[in-house]
Design an enzyme around this catalytic site. Structure first.
Site, short mmCIF file in Angstrom:
data_model
loop_
_atom_site.label_atom_id
_atom_site.label_comp_id
_atom_site.label_asym_id
_atom_site.label_seq_id
_atom_site.Cartn_x
_atom_site.Cartn_y
_atom_site.Cartn_z
N GLU A 24 1.17 -0.98 0.05
CA GLU A 24 -0.35 -0.07 -0.11
C GLU A 24 0.71 1.28 -0.39
O GLU A 24 1.60 1.37 0.77
CB GLU A 24 -0.80 -0.25 1.22
CG GLU A 24 -2.03 1.03 1.24
CD GLU A 24 -2.89 0.86 3.21
OE1 GLU A 24 -3.73 1.49 2.64
OE2 GLU A 24 -2.23 1.34 3.86
N CYS B 210 -4.78 -2.81 4.56
CA CYS B 210 -3.98 -3.17 5.46
C CYS B 210 -5.02 -2.72 6.33
O CYS B 210 -5.09 -4.02 7.00
CB CYS B 210 -3.00 -1.31 5.29
SG CYS B 210 -1.75 -0.90 6.95
N LYS C 86 -9.68 0.01 -1.53
CA LYS C 86 -10.07 0.71 0.01
C LYS C 86 -11.52 0.62 0.55
O LYS C 86 -11.98 2.01 0.04
CB LYS C 86 -8.68 1.48 0.96
CG LYS C 86 -8.97 0.46 2.37
CD LYS C 86 -7.36 1.86 2.90
CE LYS C 86 -7.63 0.79 4.40
NZ LYS C 86 -5.75 1.83 4.48
#
Length: 577
Positions: free
Chosen positions: A334, A445, A394
């Site tokens: 990321e 994440c 995301k």
């Protein structure tokens, strides 16, 4: 009503109907241990300071169960101490004791957030501790019910469920289950997901609390009978302290201990899915960043991109030299390109040159602009021929990191909130992305802590799960290893390998059984190539989704009105009618 206490505290039997006395008092076969409770007859209540110390010790033991120490076996006794501290109290006092346990647990558990400021750390810990206060109040009621370890375990799951929803999308970090990635409790994840693991741990803790109460009660009865003395005392040979009179107490203790042992033992009996024989060769690139804390951002973003491109060129050279096998796909972390390659020609050419050199699709973590004021944290498939293609945005964004809730108010009060810059827009679709021979399941994440995001990408066909992470702000704290524990539990939950690439580490490859086959060190560049299992078989947890959690939450919350009607337990003397 008869006073049944002898002069030394030993229990004697009441007269029978014809006025004679029974030859021997009979102990109950499955006694319910008494609790110190306000407004009830009997022995002294534990001092408030002792209760608070027990609650704090419970929270600390629970923290020690998590990485980096990984003392997973301390989680059940930690929860047991938290439950014992509220046993027999009123809900209001239970709430305060739950708050003490929550602060003792959350303060060290989220200490990694000190990188953003001590005030942020203390505020987050205090906010999360409120949910443990709610648990304490509920547990103070639930222990009035039969089979109360089941209800307190359900309330533990309910408290974790709520704090995974509010505020600002929730913060499901440091759930009890995430301390159990390598323990006998972990296989429960394949049956009911992370919530069932937390339930099993809390149930074991509740049974340990019950065991402590039963043993304390039995010891108290034994001591009282001893004080009565010999055959001529109130208890006589068949009194509370005699083997016959105490047999029911110790039988109850043995059954409770057996239950506490059986909970993790049954986890080992959960069947594991077999290997399907299919694999994919994956390369993980950890390029590292030049700064620490917040210092890696800003003008050094170009250095971060160059680091990952350079390591990919080195990998390509090693493949050509025959030192490593050629990967089928490559994973960057990321934010490996915080510079938008759709708009910046330099970033685009840097990425494209690295991808063409290795000659296989690369999953690049980019920050993509959306209009003039918004952005997306994006997992972008970059093909050596076609260039940038399919992507995943995301969905679960970090509040105050990727967007600012109540933006105008917060930024007017805290200048640091302006560091967020452009506000991120959440994605709306799952992360199934086709890369070469496989469809990966992209997760970014922070999202690894959220059940629905991971489950959605697996249900969409993702295998293996690929996690792109940026932990540069929290390097050398507990966060990277806490995150690794989540990778491990997700692997078991969904029968999927997990491949994680992080800018500064910890990057890792986790097998479907939760074993870590490789992990990187932190703050060093790293490249690793490994053949990873590709599985399509789903677990019961993947199929059932949130249903087990909803059931546990509904049953435990639904039991609280029942507990309110029962009133508190009595202490010491038991009343015979």
């Amino acid at each position: 009503m008869h006073d049944t206490n002898g002069p030394a505290g030993a229990r004697t039997a009441p007269p029978i109907a014809d006025g004679s006395a029974p030859s021997e008092p009979t102990a109950p076969t499955a006694p319910a241990p008494p609790a110190p409770a306000t407004g009830t007859a009997g022995g002294p209540r534990p001092p408030a300071a002792l209760r608070a110390a027990g609650a704090a010790a419970g929270g600390l033991l629970l923290f020690l169960a998590f990485p980096p120490l990984d003392l997973w076996f301390l989680a059940p006794p930690g929860i047991a101490l938290a439950v014992l501290s509220v046993y027999g109290t009123a809900p209001r006092r239970g709430a305060w004791l739950g708050l003490v346990a929550g602060i003792a647990f959350m303060l060290p558990s989220v200490a990694w957030v000190r990188s953003l400021g001590v005030d942020v750390w203390l505020g987050l810990a205090a906010l999360e501790a409120v949910f443990y206060a709610a648990f304490g109040a509920g547990a103070a009621l639930a222990v009035r019910l039969p089979l109360w370890p089941l209800w307190t375990a359900g309330l533990w799951v309910a408290s974790e469920w709520v704090r995974g929803l509010v505020p600002f999308g929730g913060f499901p970090w440091a759930r009890a289950a995430f301390s159990q990635a390598g323990s006998p409790f972990a296989p429960y994840a394949a049956l009911g997901g992370v919530p069932l693991v937390s339930f099993a741990v809390a149930l074991c803790g509740g049974l340990l609390a019950l065991l402590a109460l039963v043993c304390a009660w039995g010891a108290g009865r034994t001591g009282g009978a001893g004080g009565a003395g010999g055959t001529g005392g109130a208890g006589g040979m068949g009194g509370a302290g005699s083997p016959g009179g105490m047999s029911g107490v110790w039988r109850a203790a043995a059954l409770t201990l057996a239950g506490a042992v059986a909970v993790p033992a049954l986890g080992l009996a959960v069947p594991r899915p077999g290997d399907e024989g299919r694999t994919v060769n994956v390369a993980v690139v950890q390029g590292n960043v030049p700064g620490r804390g917040m210092a890696w951002m800003g003008d050094e973003r170009a250095v971060v991109l160059r680091n990952h491109a350079d390591k990919t060129h080195e990998l390509a050279a090693a493949v050509r030299a025959g030192r490593v096998a050629k990967p089928d796909i490559v994973v960057w972390p990321e934010n490996s390109s915080d510079i938008d390659p759709y708009l910046d020609e330099s970033a685009r050419s840097t990425i494209d040159a690295a991808v063409k050199d290795i000659g296989v699709p690369v999953l690049v973590g980019v920050v993509a602009s959306i209009g003039d004021t918004e952005r997306a944290t994006r997992s972008l498939v970059w093909d050596p021929v076609a260039g940038p293609g399919a992507y995943y945005d995301k969905q679960q964004l970090v509040p105050f990191g990727e967007y600012t809730p109540m933006q105008e108010l917060v930024q007017s009060l805290y200048a640091r909130a302006r560091l967020v810059g452009r506000q991120s827009r959440p994605g709306t679709v799952d992360g199934d992305l086709r890369m070469g021979p496989v469809t990966i399941g992209a997760v970014n994440c922070y999202e690894i802590a959220f059940d629905g995001v991971v489950r959605g990408t697996v249900r969409a066909g993702g295998s293996p799960i690929v996690v792109q992470a940026n932990n540069a702000t929290y390097a050398l704290t507990d966060l990277p290893v806490q995150q690794l524990a989540m990778y491990r539990l997700r692997a078991v939950e969904h029968n999927r390998a997990v491949v994680a690439a992080a800018t500064t580490g910890v990057s890792a490859v986790v097998r479907p059984d939760g074993d870590v086959s490789w992990r990187s060190e932190e703050l060093v560049p790293a490249v690793h190539v490994e053949r990873v299992p590709v599985r399509t078989g789903t677990t019961l947890a993947t199929t059932l989704g949130p249903a087990p959690e909803w059931l546990l939450v509904a049953l435990s919350l639904g039991a609280l009105p029942w507990a309110l009607r029962r009133g508190p337990r009595t202490v010491g003397a038991r009343r015979d009618h």
